[in-house]
Design an enzyme around this catalytic site. Sequence first.
Site, PDB file in Angstrom:
ATOM      1  N   ASP A 124       0.814  -1.220   0.000  1.00  0.00           N
ATOM      2  CA  ASP A 124       0.000   0.000   0.000  1.00  0.00           C
ATOM      3  C   ASP A 124       0.848   1.271   0.000  1.00  0.00           C
ATOM      4  O   ASP A 124       1.793   1.390   0.788  1.00  0.00           O
ATOM      5  CB  ASP A 124      -0.893  -0.007   1.249  1.00  0.00           C
ATOM      6  CG  ASP A 124      -1.736   1.231   1.392  1.00  0.00           C
ATOM      7  OD1 ASP A 124      -2.731   1.360   0.653  1.00  0.00           O
ATOM      8  OD2 ASP A 124      -1.396   2.091   2.245  1.00  0.00           O
TER       9      ASP A 124
ATOM     10  N   GLU B  96       1.161  -0.824  -5.049  1.00  0.00           N
ATOM     11  CA  GLU B  96       0.263   0.290  -5.367  1.00  0.00           C
ATOM     12  C   GLU B  96       1.154   1.471  -5.743  1.00  0.00           C
ATOM     13  O   GLU B  96       1.628   2.205  -4.885  1.00  0.00           O
ATOM     14  CB  GLU B  96      -0.635   0.650  -4.178  1.00  0.00           C
ATOM     15  CG  GLU B  96      -1.633   1.735  -4.527  1.00  0.00           C
ATOM     16  CD  GLU B  96      -2.340   2.332  -3.319  1.00  0.00           C
ATOM     17  OE1 GLU B  96      -3.465   2.830  -3.477  1.00  0.00           O
ATOM     18  OE2 GLU B  96      -1.765   2.326  -2.213  1.00  0.00           O
TER      19      GLU B  96
END
Length: 561
Positions: A200, A260
């Site tokens: 993330d 990401e």
Amino acid sequence: MQRQWWQASVGYQIWPKSFNDSNGDGMGDIPGILEKLDYLQQLGVDLLWLSPIYPSPLADEGYDISDYCGVDPRFGTMADLERLISETKRRGMRLLLDLVVNHCSDEHPWFQKALADPEGPYGQYFYFRRGKNGAPPCNWRGYFGAGVWSPVPGRADLYYLHLFHEKQPDLNWSNPALRREIYQMVNWWLDKGIAGFRVDAIVNIGKPDSFRDYPADRPDGLADCCNMLAEPSAKAHLAEYLTELRDNTFRPHGAFTVGEVFDTDPAELAAFIGPDGYFSSMFDFAATCCGKSPKGWWAARRPSPTDYRDCCFSSQKAAQGVGFLSNVIENHDEPRGASHYLPLGFEEQPRAQKALAAVTLLLRGLPFLYQGQELGMTNKPFASIHEVDDVNTKGEYAACLAAGLRADDALEVIAHYSRDNARTPVQWSAQANAGFTAGTPWMPVNLRYRSVNAEAQQADPASVLNFYKKLISLRKDPAYKETLVWGDFEPLYTEREGLAAFWRRADKKLLVLSNLSDEAMLLPLPGPVRAVVLNSRQLPPELEQQALILAPWQALVLEME
């Protein structure tokens, strides 16, 4: 390119809170996921990514973690998670967790110790800075629309950095002691049997050596914090940290990782997903970023189907010969893909949803579905800003008002882009609460569940769900796997608006055609057709001599001589 075990996989993202509730408390949980493993196996997916299931105050719905090695009681127990790891393996599936290490929760013990002694060892786990003339250290605006600095309680003129919510303090990766703790945690999970991670917001760990002001880009006098990502010192630190993370955790375990990563310079693609890249793969967010504006959602432009095609094709060409992208239509941070990429009036039409699905599933790379995408779930209506749960949406609503929009117009803007659109409960059946829960759902279900649900679509051979199954099955078919997984990509007919056409070539020559418009198209055929491999319509395709009539919203896969 060396072949890896994960390259022939199909991923599926589970946002646990809205997936399936097993105990009637209105919130999805790990036992609820276990109940649906057979459904997922029948769909054909084999890499399951769980959004955070760690203990959290839920300021940002679990992306504010207070214990990296625990399971939030809302979702179940560690024993439940261990059973999920075991049951996925038994079905030939693998489990990914979310790795959120740019920031943690302000309720994490590290930050609580840092607040108690900012000059002590745990103070070095975070970014504490003195203000400037009574103002914060610099004028950055965070990802949720507010400033990135909050005052430290009880300390005059001392601030801590948070690029996201104020309850998500950024971790200081320049501190080797912090990095060692993170690597220990990552290895602990990999030793437990998970297959890897979705990583993330990871580009944000590379902070510049100095935190300077940038020119203001909105009336609030602040500047987008993304400016700092381009600083040479930030890029150098990011490369150092990601290399060390890979070498100390992912690589020794043979783990799969998907980053990401936004707005990557094509020249840097190999560093992220090449043979010696930081990650196995990274999400292709080109279409996600298309039409976005630094001014906010109110200034954004919705991409057209042609925009979607062009973004995907550009990414495909950049990655070919470099590495594997992970291809997505939607995720937990975006509106529903059918509502975002299909024209108004067509977002709820199964034929249009199938045409969009065919493009994403048959590109080169690793397809990742998001829960409910395979059913054609769409955005939900909002009657009021008070119905909004998402912190990011609330910040964008305030930005709309600050830009001079009336409240009704601001609501219309945020209703389209809100992350809440993707977070409504999965529509399992036409029963009360879409079959998601026997209790009161934590978020109201989308009322389309009465006609759009898994139970009804499983029984309908022409459903969106069954078309997704066909696409996934085709990708895994031994007769076409070599071509669709590892074969080359080459675009075709790019001058035609609303048409996604491309070759997939290896041991076979497959021509993928998807009409992303409501107009029939007459297309010349680049050679003789050996077989119709896939057709989204029940009627056979209209093949003429050296030409083809592609019906509105029709997707075809042709094996060519």
